[in-house]
Design an enzyme around this catalytic site. Sequence first.
Site, PDB file in Angstrom:
ATOM      1  N   ASP B   7      38.452  19.772  18.246  1.00  0.00           N
ATOM      2  CA  ASP B   7      38.482  18.568  17.804  1.00  0.00           C
ATOM      3  C   ASP B   7      39.590  18.627  16.806  1.00  0.00           C
ATOM      4  O   ASP B   7      39.804  19.590  16.263  1.00  0.00           O
ATOM      5  CB  ASP B   7      37.471  17.849  16.927  1.00  0.00           C
ATOM      6  CG  ASP B   7      37.277  16.516  16.623  1.00  0.00           C
ATOM      7  OD1 ASP B   7      38.199  15.693  17.299  1.00  0.00           O
ATOM      8  OD2 ASP B   7      37.091  16.361  15.593  1.00  0.00           O
ATOM      9  N   ASP B   9      40.728  15.596  14.122  1.00  0.00           N
ATOM     10  CA  ASP B   9      40.466  15.121  12.823  1.00  0.00           C
ATOM     11  C   ASP B   9      39.260  15.506  12.364  1.00  0.00           C
ATOM     12  O   ASP B   9      38.355  15.353  12.953  1.00  0.00           O
ATOM     13  CB  ASP B   9      40.329  13.589  13.225  1.00  0.00           C
ATOM     14  CG  ASP B   9      41.783  12.886  13.381  1.00  0.00           C
ATOM     15  OD1 ASP B   9      42.730  12.855  12.362  1.00  0.00           O
ATOM     16  OD2 ASP B   9      41.879  12.414  14.392  1.00  0.00           O
ATOM     17  N   GLY B  44      32.796   6.208  11.323  1.00  0.00           N
ATOM     18  CA  GLY B  44      32.466   6.464  12.699  1.00  0.00           C
ATOM     19  C   GLY B  44      32.542   5.422  13.578  1.00  0.00           C
ATOM     20  O   GLY B  44      32.568   5.688  14.721  1.00  0.00           O
ATOM     21  N   ARG B  47      38.184   1.826  16.038  1.00  0.00           N
ATOM     22  CA  ARG B  47      39.403   0.939  15.465  1.00  0.00           C
ATOM     23  C   ARG B  47      38.846  -0.585  15.512  1.00  0.00           C
ATOM     24  O   ARG B  47      38.896  -1.249  14.646  1.00  0.00           O
ATOM     25  CB  ARG B  47      40.592   1.296  16.158  1.00  0.00           C
ATOM     26  CG  ARG B  47      41.950   0.990  15.442  1.00  0.00           C
ATOM     27  CD  ARG B  47      43.064   1.485  16.053  1.00  0.00           C
ATOM     28  NE  ARG B  47      43.398   1.376  17.370  1.00  0.00           N
ATOM     29  CZ  ARG B  47      44.181   1.679  18.216  1.00  0.00           C
ATOM     30  NH1 ARG B  47      44.973   2.460  17.841  1.00  0.00           N
ATOM     31  NH2 ARG B  47      44.011   1.421  19.568  1.00  0.00           N
ATOM     32  N   SER B 113      41.675  10.648  19.426  1.00  0.00           N
ATOM     33  CA  SER B 113      42.691   9.904  18.728  1.00  0.00           C
ATOM     34  C   SER B 113      43.930   9.897  19.586  1.00  0.00           C
ATOM     35  O   SER B 113      44.292  10.515  20.341  1.00  0.00           O
ATOM     36  CB  SER B 113      43.142  10.479  17.411  1.00  0.00           C
ATOM     37  OG  SER B 113      44.305  10.015  16.946  1.00  0.00           O
ATOM     38  N   ASN B 115      46.679   9.232  18.218  1.00  0.00           N
ATOM     39  CA  ASN B 115      47.927   9.716  17.527  1.00  0.00           C
ATOM     40  C   ASN B 115      47.906  11.296  17.756  1.00  0.00           C
ATOM     41  O   ASN B 115      48.623  11.761  16.759  1.00  0.00           O
ATOM     42  CB  ASN B 115      47.819   9.161  16.085  1.00  0.00           C
ATOM     43  CG  ASN B 115      47.973   7.754  15.925  1.00  0.00           C
ATOM     44  OD1 ASN B 115      48.944   7.315  16.580  1.00  0.00           O
ATOM     45  ND2 ASN B 115      47.005   6.899  15.371  1.00  0.00           N
ATOM     46  N   ASP B 167      33.280  18.181  14.031  1.00  0.00           N
ATOM     47  CA  ASP B 167      32.896  17.995  12.518  1.00  0.00           C
ATOM     48  C   ASP B 167      32.204  16.722  12.785  1.00  0.00           C
ATOM     49  O   ASP B 167      30.981  16.452  11.940  1.00  0.00           O
ATOM     50  CB  ASP B 167      34.107  17.820  11.663  1.00  0.00           C
ATOM     51  CG  ASP B 167      34.749  16.441  12.036  1.00  0.00           C
ATOM     52  OD1 ASP B 167      34.884  16.403  13.253  1.00  0.00           O
ATOM     53  OD2 ASP B 167      34.979  15.620  11.213  1.00  0.00           O
TER      54      ASP B 167
END
Lengths: 226, 226
Positions: B7, B9, B44, B47, B113, B115, B167
């Site tokens: 993962d 982020d 959590g 967006r 993500s 991004n 995480d």
Amino acid sequence: MTALIFDMDGVLVETVELHFAAWRQIAAQVGKTLEPHDLEAMRGLRRDDCLRRIFSPRELTTYDLNTYSAVKDELYLGALRDIEPEALITPGTVAFLEQARERGLRLGVASSSVNTFHVLEHTQLIEHFDVIADGNTVVRSKPHPDVFLWVAGALGVPAHEAIIFEDAQAGIEAAQAIGAFVVGIGEGEAARKTAWYAPHLADIDLLQLIEQAKNRETSLPVINPL
Amino acid sequence: MTALIFDMDGVLVETVELHFAAWRQIAAQVGKTLEPHDLEAMRGLRRDDCLRRIFSPRELTTYDLNTYSAVKDELYLGALRDIEPEALITPGTVAFLEQARERGLRLGVASSSVNTFHVLEHTQLIEHFDVIADGNTVVRSKPHPDVFLWVAGALGVPAHEAIIFEDAQAGIEAAQAIGAFVVGIGEGEAARKTAWYAPHLADIDLLQLIEQAKNRETSLPVINPL
């Protein structure tokens, strides 16, 4: 780039009768005769559940299940070797795969069968595919879409941009859940409720299919959480 | 062949504060101040749900959501560009990835993500990976395991043989569902309930990890239906 992902049994090859023959032989050894409705009911079941049905009311241990599963595989693969590939391959399949390859499409097999490689080698269909996933590739079988996602990754295309060919309810559900364009194959009821339906690959105009898959409204949006 | 799937982020980079800063700026524009507990609750959330929380009780249209999402991305990416890569990369990550590559392991990123590529390029972490999947690769985000399965396929390893670094609760659930060996990273509660836990990649002995992952009892059997 479009990718085509095929279920094997019922789509590329017709092996139902071979499975039935193996089950009949196992049933015969315990003095049972499987009727057509037994066989039909066993079609959607896992190997273990087929064995439980045949041996019922006797309870099977894990050891029993493993042993009889191995026997069933032996019978099935023995019968497979005795059949001409042409008798196994579904109508129009080789021509369809050749046409797809000529157009530069990426081709994968996503099957739950542990005998996938045996079947594809025996029929020489194996040479047509870039990626093959079988019953050992993922832990969760259809209707979980795991095997389709894995094959899409291996082919390098987002799963929702793939065209998936399926005959069975569980596989169709799996493919629809991940936003793929699903082509239903065969005579089953579930297959007729897909974005595109055909009795065999022979009945499909590949260019028209690609066009329709490209122009569809994707019903499932990509969800971007961050 | 072992593959490592990360993962992004919270595992490879720590971007939480950058996301928070962008949310604070958007909230400020409508005269709101986000308190620490607001930000924690938004961690959590998707967006869209973060935006709904900020603008509540005002109802947001799809157009609003798209517009403010774009604004948030702009703010986030602007802040990202202003930060030194070293301040973003989590402790020990570069050394860990280098060591894994030297041992010939296949390395992938499975992030939700949108991004992902921006962040991995800005931090120059991108060069370490064979495969990268982001929020556009699959339709269903974590806790669905779709992105992990896709990356496993792209890396050419069965997903249940991969070691996955996560995480977040949703990602950990996803990785466990497909039988992968999960390494929990960070300070979260969910991360501590995994097969192997470490605050940062810096704290992991790679060889010991590979050994333990290899020797574990796979809790989920591969299910072979035919």
